[in-house]
Design a protein around this motif. Structure first.
Motif, PDB file in Angstrom:
ATOM      1  N   TRP A   1     -34.790 -13.501 -48.684  1.00  9.48           N
ATOM      2  CA  TRP A   1     -36.046 -14.060 -49.189  1.00  9.48           C
ATOM      3  C   TRP A   1     -36.617 -13.325 -50.399  1.00  9.48           C
ATOM      4  O   TRP A   1     -36.261 -12.200 -50.690  1.00  9.48           O
ATOM      5  CB  TRP A   1     -37.099 -14.159 -48.088  1.00  9.48           C
ATOM      6  N   TYR A   2     -37.558 -14.024 -51.069  1.00  2.24           N
ATOM      7  CA  TYR A   2     -38.392 -13.416 -52.114  1.00  2.24           C
ATOM      8  C   TYR A   2     -39.783 -13.270 -51.515  1.00  2.24           C
ATOM      9  O   TYR A   2     -40.246 -14.166 -50.792  1.00  2.24           O
ATOM     10  CB  TYR A   2     -38.532 -14.352 -53.322  1.00  2.24           C
ATOM     11  N   LYS A   3     -40.445 -12.168 -51.843  1.00  3.70           N
ATOM     12  CA  LYS A   3     -41.810 -11.991 -51.336  1.00  3.70           C
ATOM     13  C   LYS A   3     -42.768 -11.801 -52.509  1.00  3.70           C
ATOM     14  O   LYS A   3     -42.532 -10.964 -53.377  1.00  3.70           O
ATOM     15  CB  LYS A   3     -41.862 -10.770 -50.421  1.00  3.70           C
TER      16      LYS A   3
ATOM     17  N   GLU B   1     -41.086  -8.091 -53.589  1.00  7.66           N
ATOM     18  CA  GLU B   1     -39.825  -7.634 -53.014  1.00  7.66           C
ATOM     19  C   GLU B   1     -38.838  -8.777 -52.999  1.00  7.66           C
ATOM     20  O   GLU B   1     -39.238  -9.938 -52.899  1.00  7.66           O
ATOM     21  CB  GLU B   1     -40.085  -7.270 -51.533  1.00  7.66           C
ATOM     22  N   GLU B   2     -37.574  -8.457 -53.051  1.00  5.82           N
ATOM     23  CA  GLU B   2     -36.563  -9.503 -52.835  1.00  5.82           C
ATOM     24  C   GLU B   2     -35.403  -8.887 -52.068  1.00  5.82           C
ATOM     25  O   GLU B   2     -35.131  -7.697 -52.186  1.00  5.82           O
ATOM     26  CB  GLU B   2     -36.079 -10.088 -54.163  1.00  5.82           C
TER      27      GLU B   2
ATOM     28  N   LEU C   1     -44.054 -11.098 -57.978  1.00  6.84           N
ATOM     29  CA  LEU C   1     -42.917 -10.764 -57.104  1.00  6.84           C
ATOM     30  C   LEU C   1     -43.062  -9.315 -56.617  1.00  6.84           C
ATOM     31  O   LEU C   1     -43.197  -8.392 -57.417  1.00  6.84           O
ATOM     32  CB  LEU C   1     -41.597 -10.934 -57.853  1.00  6.84           C
TER      33      LEU C   1
ATOM     34  N   THR D   1     -36.754 -14.318 -59.814  1.00  3.13           N
ATOM     35  CA  THR D   1     -37.125 -12.938 -60.166  1.00  3.13           C
ATOM     36  C   THR D   1     -38.057 -12.864 -61.384  1.00  3.13           C
ATOM     37  O   THR D   1     -38.783 -11.885 -61.544  1.00  3.13           O
ATOM     38  CB  THR D   1     -35.875 -12.080 -60.433  1.00  3.13           C
TER      39      THR D   1
ATOM     40  N   ARG E   1     -34.279 -17.659 -49.296  1.00  2.00           N
ATOM     41  CA  ARG E   1     -33.195 -17.764 -50.286  1.00  2.00           C
ATOM     42  C   ARG E   1     -32.007 -18.488 -49.670  1.00  2.00           C
ATOM     43  O   ARG E   1     -31.518 -18.100 -48.621  1.00  2.00           O
ATOM     44  CB  ARG E   1     -32.741 -16.387 -50.730  1.00  2.00           C
TER      45      ARG E   1
ATOM     46  N   ASP F   1     -33.243 -18.838 -59.234  1.00  2.00           N
ATOM     47  CA  ASP F   1     -33.584 -17.411 -59.387  1.00  2.00           C
ATOM     48  C   ASP F   1     -35.087 -17.290 -59.689  1.00  2.00           C
ATOM     49  O   ASP F   1     -35.573 -17.828 -60.675  1.00  2.00           O
ATOM     50  CB  ASP F   1     -32.752 -16.842 -60.551  1.00  2.00           C
TER      51      ASP F   1
ATOM     52  N   GLN G   1     -43.709 -16.139 -48.976  1.00  2.00           N
ATOM     53  CA  GLN G   1     -42.309 -15.765 -48.811  1.00  2.00           C
ATOM     54  C   GLN G   1     -41.436 -17.005 -49.035  1.00  2.00           C
ATOM     55  O   GLN G   1     -41.706 -18.064 -48.468  1.00  2.00           O
ATOM     56  CB  GLN G   1     -42.116 -15.234 -47.396  1.00  2.00           C
TER      57      GLN G   1
END
Lengths: 303, 268
Positions: A261-263, A256-257, A254, A249, A241, A247, A238
């Protein structure tokens, strides 16, 4: 000896001119005392599966044996020995005290008076509903209602308990309470419990086996131990952010975002290489490495 | 034989249980409870007023006298008490369409028996039964009922009513195939409306249709005439009612078997 056996079972529905395959060539067995979590997205075929077990539906192909009976042909004998609870449907009389519905079930299942008294005392105490049985169902909270639904489902000492999304809408405390009763029934009375749920915690906390169905097909049938092994082969990363966070993405894995956070979910073997890649992208990232949850593993199957 | 007697005991116990549930439920709401009596009095009063007006206006209905029409009215209330059990058929299509019929398939009961028991307003039936019994006692006391025909008259009324309701049930089972069948049922209802009147006022062909095909006359008209001692040999009507009942029950059983295989349990 298995209590439930399905051999190459398919169920088709006819919708106007086309045929919809709700279940496709499904094989399945369940043993006494097993708690099996049936998971899958909406429309996956879970409800069709449990309705075939109860004899509500007739299979298009294949053979089903529940306690040695063919459900759609021996419904009367079978229903005496199974307990079925649909989370979105009530078997309680809404306007009158719940105890009247309890007596109705006693008469429907022709439960012996001694057994009835014994089980009513025991489970109304465990389910903490003794004090509310005289209360009209309409005056109860959802949690109380569902506990009484469970009480009337288990009074006749079923050998198999089939629960279709029973914890729908319950709070955490009620859910835990509910789960502990299911474990008790499976361990003490050797009841086979089939549980369809969208709540992964139901599965993670109490199920001995997980069966995942999607598009009518069984995609996974795994014991808890096997599942633990699968979990240990995965890693969750994780990344917090912040305003200056790059970024991410476009990064692989990836899952989830959100604004915080980004997961990323990835194989354990790729963890080091992926972390190096992230750090190369931006050296001051706030990174957390987490143990995967059940839903992290099941996610791919739901796609 | 033992299993048959066990089944009878089981259903008798359930009958008592549902009667109790119905009374307890009605007692929960005092105004509604009171209005159940008022409603029954209004319905019966309306019918009584209708027949009384016909008499006052000098319109003779066949060869029926005042007491005979009172017996007709009494038998029609008894028949209505039995018909109440079939009222659940009215909503069967909705239970099939939203899947709530499932609960009757997962209990150790005949699914249709379980369903109609759960849908019956036992309390309303009990009130009607008390009213009809009071009227019957008056008629017995006034000597208008031929006592040695009483048993056969009531048997024809009970079996005839059950036979007609099975026909109604059969039409309702079409919902397993066609979903909504409201209009088909309405057609049968429009026939059933005729049962309110002494059917012997109709020409023989129509009376024959309402006796041998749609057994409406076996519900009220013929049982009343048996009780009045009109027929020398009422047993033939008993045999006819029983025959139709057996035919309809066999057809119902076969159709239900096929219907249940078609059930799709939609809605969840």
């Amino acid at each position: 000896m298995p209590t439930i056996t399905l051999n190459d079972v398919s169920k088709n529905y006819k919708q106007k001119s086309k045929t919809v395959e709700a279940l496709v060539n499904l094989d399945f067995t369940a043993d006494p005392g097993e708690i099996i979590g049936l998971v899958g997205p909406n429309g996956a075929g879970k409800s069709t599966f449990v309705k075939l077990l109860c004899g509500i539906l007739t299979p298009t192909f294949g053979k089903i044996s529940v306690l040695g009976w063919q459900p759609d042909r021996n419904r009367h004998l079978l229903t005496q020995n199974i307990g079925v609870m649909f989370g979105n449907r009530s078997s309680l009389w809404f306007n009158i005290p719940a105890i009247e519905s309890v007596y109705l079930m006693r008469d429907i299942y022709q439960i012996d008076q001694t057994l009835f008294k014994e089980r009513l005392n025991k489970y109304s105490h465990i389910l903490e509903v003794s004090d509310i049985l005289q209360k009209p169902v309409r005056e109860m909270s959802l949690g109380q209602r569902i506990r009484i639904e469970l009480l009337v489902t288990i009074l006749h000492q079923p050998k198999i308990l089939i629960l279709d999304e029973p914890t729908l809408g319950l709070d955490i405390v009620s859910k835990n309470h509910f789960r502990s009763i299911l474990v008790e029934l499976a361990r003490v009375e050797q009841t086979t419990v089939i549980l369809t749920t969208h709540d992964i915690q139901d599965v993670a906390k109490i199920c001995d086996r997980i069966v995942l169905i999607n598009h009518g097909k069984k995609l996974l049938d795994s014991t808890k131990t096997d599942f633990q092994a699968m979990i240990s082969q995965q890693a969750v990363i994780q990344v917090r952010r912040e305003e200056n966070t790059s970024d991410l993405t476009a990064q692989p894995f990836l899952r989830e975002e959100n604004p915080e956070w980004y997961k990323f979910v990835l194989p354990n073997a790729s963890k080091t290489e992926f972390l190096t890649q992230l750090m190369a992208c931006q050296s001051d990232l706030q990174i957390q490495v987490l143990r995967p949850e059940l839903e992290d593993i099941l996610y791919d199957f739901f796609q | 034989m033992t299993s048959f007697s066990n089944a009878l005991q089981h259903y008798a116990r359930l009958f008592y249980r549902y009667l109790r549930l119905s009374i307890v439920e009605n007692l929960q709401f005092p105004l509604d409870f009171l209005m159940s009596f008022v409603d029954l009095l209004f319905q019966t009063g309306e019918l009584a007023l209708f027949w009384w007006s016909l008499f006052k206006l000098g319109i003779i209905v066949g060869k029926w006298s005042g007491d005979e029409l009172l017996l007709f009215l009494t038998i029609s209330i008894f028949s209505d008490v039995i018909s109440r059990f079939a009222r659940g058929f009215r909503d069967l299509e909705f239970h099939l369409l939203d899947g709530s019929f499932d609960q009757f398939l997962v209990r150790p009961l005949h699914p249709i028996m379980g369903y109609i028991l759960s849908q019956t307003n036992f309390f309303g039936g009990l009130l009607s039964l008390i009213l009809a019994s009071s009227s019957l006692i008056y008629l017995l006391a006034s000597g208008r009922v031929v006592l040695h025909h009483a048993l056969i008259g009531f048997a024809v009324m009970i079996i005839g009513t059950c036979a007609f309701q099975l026909l109604y049930g059969l039409v309702s089972l079409l919902a397993f195939w066609f979903g909504k069948i409201y209009m088909a049922r309405e057609i049968l209802f429009s026939f059933a409306d005729a049962k309110k009147y002494p059917l012997d006022v109709f020409p023989k062909t129509i009376l024959g249709f309402f006796t041998y095909v749609v057994p409406l006359s076996l519900m009220i008209t013929i049982p009343t005439k048996i009780l009045l001692g009109t027929y020398q040999n009422p047993i033939r009507y008993f045999i006819l009612a029983l025959g139709l009942f057996v035919i309809f029950i066999v057809i119902f059983k076969v159709v239900l078997q096929h219907a249940l295989r078609r059930y799709e349990s939609t809605g969840s």
